[in-house]
Design a protein around this motif. Structure first.
Motif, PDB file in Angstrom:
ATOM      1  N   ALA A  13       0.939  -1.141  -0.056  1.00 41.80           N
ATOM      2  CA  ALA A  13       0.031   0.071  -0.001  1.00 41.80           C
ATOM      3  C   ALA A  13       0.931   1.108   0.109  1.00 41.80           C
ATOM      4  N   GLN A  14       0.580   2.147  -0.848  1.00 42.61           N
ATOM      5  CA  GLN A  14       1.333   3.532  -0.963  1.00 42.61           C
ATOM      6  C   GLN A  14       0.482   4.604  -0.961  1.00 42.61           C
ATOM      7  N   THR A  15       0.675   5.566  -0.189  1.00 42.63           N
ATOM      8  CA  THR A  15       0.069   6.800  -0.271  1.00 42.63           C
ATOM      9  C   THR A  15       0.687   8.153  -1.058  1.00 42.63           C
ATOM     10  N   ASP A  16       0.037   8.962  -1.293  1.00 42.68           N
ATOM     11  CA  ASP A  16       0.531  10.125  -2.116  1.00 42.68           C
ATOM     12  C   ASP A  16       0.834  11.129  -1.192  1.00 42.68           C
TER      13      ASP A  16
ATOM     14  N   THR B 241      -4.861   9.627  -1.697  1.00 46.82           N
ATOM     15  CA  THR B 241      -4.848   8.491  -2.629  1.00 46.82           C
ATOM     16  C   THR B 241      -4.097   7.588  -2.048  1.00 46.82           C
TER      17      THR B 241
ATOM     18  N   THR C 251      -2.624   3.549  -3.212  1.00 46.41           N
ATOM     19  CA  THR C 251      -2.543   2.868  -4.245  1.00 46.41           C
ATOM     20  C   THR C 251      -2.181   1.443  -3.733  1.00 46.41           C
ATOM     21  N   TYR C 252      -2.930   0.240  -4.220  1.00 49.32           N
ATOM     22  CA  TYR C 252      -2.409  -1.042  -3.633  1.00 49.32           C
ATOM     23  C   TYR C 252      -2.063  -1.940  -4.824  1.00 49.32           C
ATOM     24  N   LYS C 253      -0.801  -2.666  -4.552  1.00 54.56           N
ATOM     25  CA  LYS C 253      -0.369  -3.553  -5.663  1.00 54.56           C
ATOM     26  C   LYS C 253      -0.334  -5.122  -4.728  1.00 54.56           C
TER      27      LYS C 253
END
Length: 171
Positions: A147-150, A161, A163-165
């Motif tokens: 999980a990565q946030t902006d 935002t 983003t899940y990978k």
């Protein structure tokens, strides 16, 4: 005064056509795929959508991947659009013609353009030989969710935002 009314009437017709624009656009992520290789088809509908029907995808497995809606008001001009994403996976080889999707938008029946897709059975490609096994007992060792946030800091009510990978280790 009559010229003013004529100009106002023409402006109303132009604005009315802009306000009530209706169309369906289709975007396909690939035009040539292998059997079992999934690709994305996106239908973007402009206007107020009352009904939407996908075309017949014979020879394919179809999965809905999500829907997004966009409404904007700029200087009193309202525009609406809906994007419907579907994931499609071919089950047999060949060249396929996918017919138009249809919808009722702003009270009018509208069709999308048809598209074609070529499905090949190319066993010399390493991707075609890749086999994905069913989950085993040690699936936790083979799957990573990132999980990565902006932003690293945010205020209450501020949009973030994420983003899940999803990664899977293959032998």
């Amino acid at each position: 005064m009559k010229a003013y009314k004529t100009i106002l009437f023409i402006a109303f017709l132009f604005i009315g056509k802009t306000l009530f624009a209706q169309s369906i656009a289709v975007q396909v992520s690939a035009d040539k795929v292998q059997i079992g290789e999934a690709f994305l088809v996106s239908y973007t509908l402009e206007g107020s959508v009352e009904d939407f029907k996908l075309p017949d995808f014979k020879g394919f497995d179809v999965y809905e991947s999500g829907k997004s809606t966009n409404v904007s008001i700029i200087n009193g001009k309202v525009s609406r659009s809906v994007t419907i994403n579907i994931t499609v996976r071919p089950t047999s080889a060949g060249k396929f013609e996918i017919g138009p999707a249809n919808a009722i938008i702003n009270g009018k029946k509208v069709n999308s353009p048809p598209f074609s897709i070529e499905v090949v059975n190319n066993m010399t490609d390493p991707r075609a030989q890749q086999k994905i096994d069913a989950p085993s007992e040690n699936w936790k060792d083979n799957i990573i969710l990132l999980a990565q946030t902006d932003k690293t800091q945010a205020y209450v009510g501020e949009q973030i935002t994420v983003t899940y990978k999803l990664l899977r280790r293959l032998d």
